[in-house]
Design a protein around this motif. Structure first.
Motif, PDB file in Angstrom:
ATOM      1  N   ALA A   1       0.827  -1.204   0.000  1.00  0.00           N
ATOM      2  CA  ALA A   1       0.000   0.000   0.000  1.00  0.00           C
ATOM      3  C   ALA A   1       0.865   1.260   0.000  1.00  0.00           C
ATOM      4  N   CYS A   2       1.940   1.242   0.769  1.00  0.00           N
ATOM      5  CA  CYS A   2       2.860   2.387   0.810  1.00  0.00           C
ATOM      6  C   CYS A   2       3.491   2.621  -0.560  1.00  0.00           C
ATOM      7  N   ILE A   3       3.922   1.534  -1.211  1.00  0.00           N
ATOM      8  CA  ILE A   3       4.542   1.644  -2.531  1.00  0.00           C
ATOM      9  C   ILE A   3       3.560   2.234  -3.538  1.00  0.00           C
ATOM     10  N   LEU A   4       2.336   1.719  -3.545  1.00  0.00           N
ATOM     11  CA  LEU A   4       1.329   2.203  -4.487  1.00  0.00           C
ATOM     12  C   LEU A   4       0.956   3.653  -4.211  1.00  0.00           C
ATOM     13  N   PHE A   5       0.906   4.042  -2.922  1.00  0.00           N
ATOM     14  CA  PHE A   5       0.599   5.430  -2.565  1.00  0.00           C
ATOM     15  C   PHE A   5       1.689   6.370  -3.065  1.00  0.00           C
ATOM     16  N   VAL A   6       2.950   5.978  -2.874  1.00  0.00           N
ATOM     17  CA  VAL A   6       4.063   6.802  -3.343  1.00  0.00           C
ATOM     18  C   VAL A   6       4.051   6.890  -4.867  1.00  0.00           C
ATOM     19  N   CYS A   7       3.743   5.784  -5.536  1.00  0.00           N
ATOM     20  CA  CYS A   7       3.675   5.788  -7.000  1.00  0.00           C
ATOM     21  C   CYS A   7       2.568   6.725  -7.487  1.00  0.00           C
ATOM     22  N   MET A   8       1.459   6.788  -6.745  1.00  0.00           N
ATOM     23  CA  MET A   8       0.388   7.711  -7.103  1.00  0.00           C
ATOM     24  C   MET A   8       0.866   9.157  -6.982  1.00  0.00           C
ATOM     25  N   LEU A   9       1.581   9.468  -5.892  1.00  0.00           N
ATOM     26  CA  LEU A   9       2.137  10.808  -5.723  1.00  0.00           C
ATOM     27  C   LEU A   9       3.142  11.130  -6.828  1.00  0.00           C
ATOM     28  N   LEU A  10       3.921  10.127  -7.202  1.00  0.00           N
ATOM     29  CA  LEU A  10       4.910  10.307  -8.257  1.00  0.00           C
ATOM     30  C   LEU A  10       4.222  10.601  -9.595  1.00  0.00           C
ATOM     31  N   TRP A  11       3.127   9.876  -9.877  1.00  0.00           N
ATOM     32  CA  TRP A  11       2.393  10.091 -11.124  1.00  0.00           C
ATOM     33  C   TRP A  11       1.797  11.494 -11.167  1.00  0.00           C
ATOM     34  N   ILE A  12       1.245  11.937 -10.040  1.00  0.00           N
ATOM     35  CA  ILE A  12       0.689  13.293  -9.967  1.00  0.00           C
ATOM     36  C   ILE A  12       1.778  14.328 -10.219  1.00  0.00           C
ATOM     37  N   SER A  13       2.956  14.103  -9.634  1.00  0.00           N
ATOM     38  CA  SER A  13       4.073  15.039  -9.797  1.00  0.00           C
ATOM     39  C   SER A  13       4.489  15.149 -11.263  1.00  0.00           C
ATOM     40  N   LEU A  14       4.591  14.003 -11.949  1.00  0.00           N
ATOM     41  CA  LEU A  14       5.002  14.015 -13.348  1.00  0.00           C
ATOM     42  C   LEU A  14       3.915  14.593 -14.255  1.00  0.00           C
ATOM     43  N   ARG A  15       2.660  14.305 -13.946  1.00  0.00           N
ATOM     44  CA  ARG A  15       1.573  14.831 -14.769  1.00  0.00           C
ATOM     45  C   ARG A  15       1.472  16.351 -14.624  1.00  0.00           C
ATOM     46  N   MET A  16       1.879  16.858 -13.459  1.00  0.00           N
ATOM     47  CA  MET A  16       1.842  18.305 -13.219  1.00  0.00           C
ATOM     48  C   MET A  16       3.228  18.915 -13.356  1.00  0.00           C
ATOM     49  N   ALA A  17       4.107  18.237 -14.081  1.00  0.00           N
ATOM     50  CA  ALA A  17       5.497  18.683 -14.197  1.00  0.00           C
ATOM     51  C   ALA A  17       5.605  20.077 -14.797  1.00  0.00           C
TER      52      ALA A  17
END
Length: 211
Positions: A151-167
């Protein structure tokens, strides 16, 4: 199952290791001139690559340690040193050579699937993040602990995806100076986590040091 504080610390450490604020300038550079749809596809492929590598490392970590013939405490010291090197580069607002080299950057310019290499591997899912995931998974036992790590890994990956999409807006709003400040902040947090991981491994390897 570990205390909640351990999982929250793991989330912060993993987010810092994946260095989204250091990845944003590289992401913008590698996707320059591409459409918004192509950038979204690149961000998704990068995050899916990171998630696949992290989850594979989490569940094969025990096997990796057995094949290498090393103990968890030795791996903690080695993994902690890798994290410390990454954090020192982040404090200098640079991408660590452990994660991404100049040669890999030049090669990436000739590739179409930059989301997988070098963004996914090795810039974000590199030795540091793999070590952190393996160490965290080995800290506890049972399906509850494994589920929390996933769950922690998937949560961090979600934050990472948001960061890249809003790059693009993040890059324009913060600028290079703002990105460097955020990178240094997370580098400081990662350095503290790295030192504690190393200390835990050394205490277990050399119990006489505690007296």
């Amino acid at each position: 199952m570990e205390p909640w504080s351990e999982y929250s610390r793991f989330v912060i450490a993993l987010f810092a290791i994946l260095t989204p604020f250091a990845a944003i300038p590289i992401f913008l550079s590698l996707t320059e001139g591409r459409s918004e749809q192509e950038r979204a596809s690149t961000a998704s492929s990068a995050v899916l690559t990171v998630a696949a590598v992290m989850l594979t490392s989490a569940f094969l970590g025990d096997l990796i340690l057995k094949v290498l013939g090393t103990s968890l405490d030795s791996f903690r010291v080695g993994g902690g040193l890798v994290l410390l090197l990454i954090s020192l580069s982040m404090l200098n607002a640079k991408v660590s050579p452990v994660q991404h080299t100049a040669t890999e950057a030049n090669e990436a310019e000739q590739k179409a699937a930059v989301g997988v290499v070098p963004l996914g591997i090795p810039l974000m899912a590199g030795p540091g993040s793999i070590s952190a995931v393996i160490i965290q998974m080995q800290r506890g036992e049972g399906w509850e602990h494994a589920a929390m790590v996933v769950a922690c890994i998937l949560f961090v990956c979600m934050l990472l995806w948001i960061s890249l999409r809003m790059a693009v807006p993040i890059g324009h709003r913060l600028g290079q100076t703002g990105l460097n400040i955020m990178n240094r902040l997370f580098g400081l947090l990662l350095a503290a986590v790295a030192v504690e991981i190393i200390a835990t491994g050394l205490r277990a390897l050399f119990p006489g040091w505690q007296t």
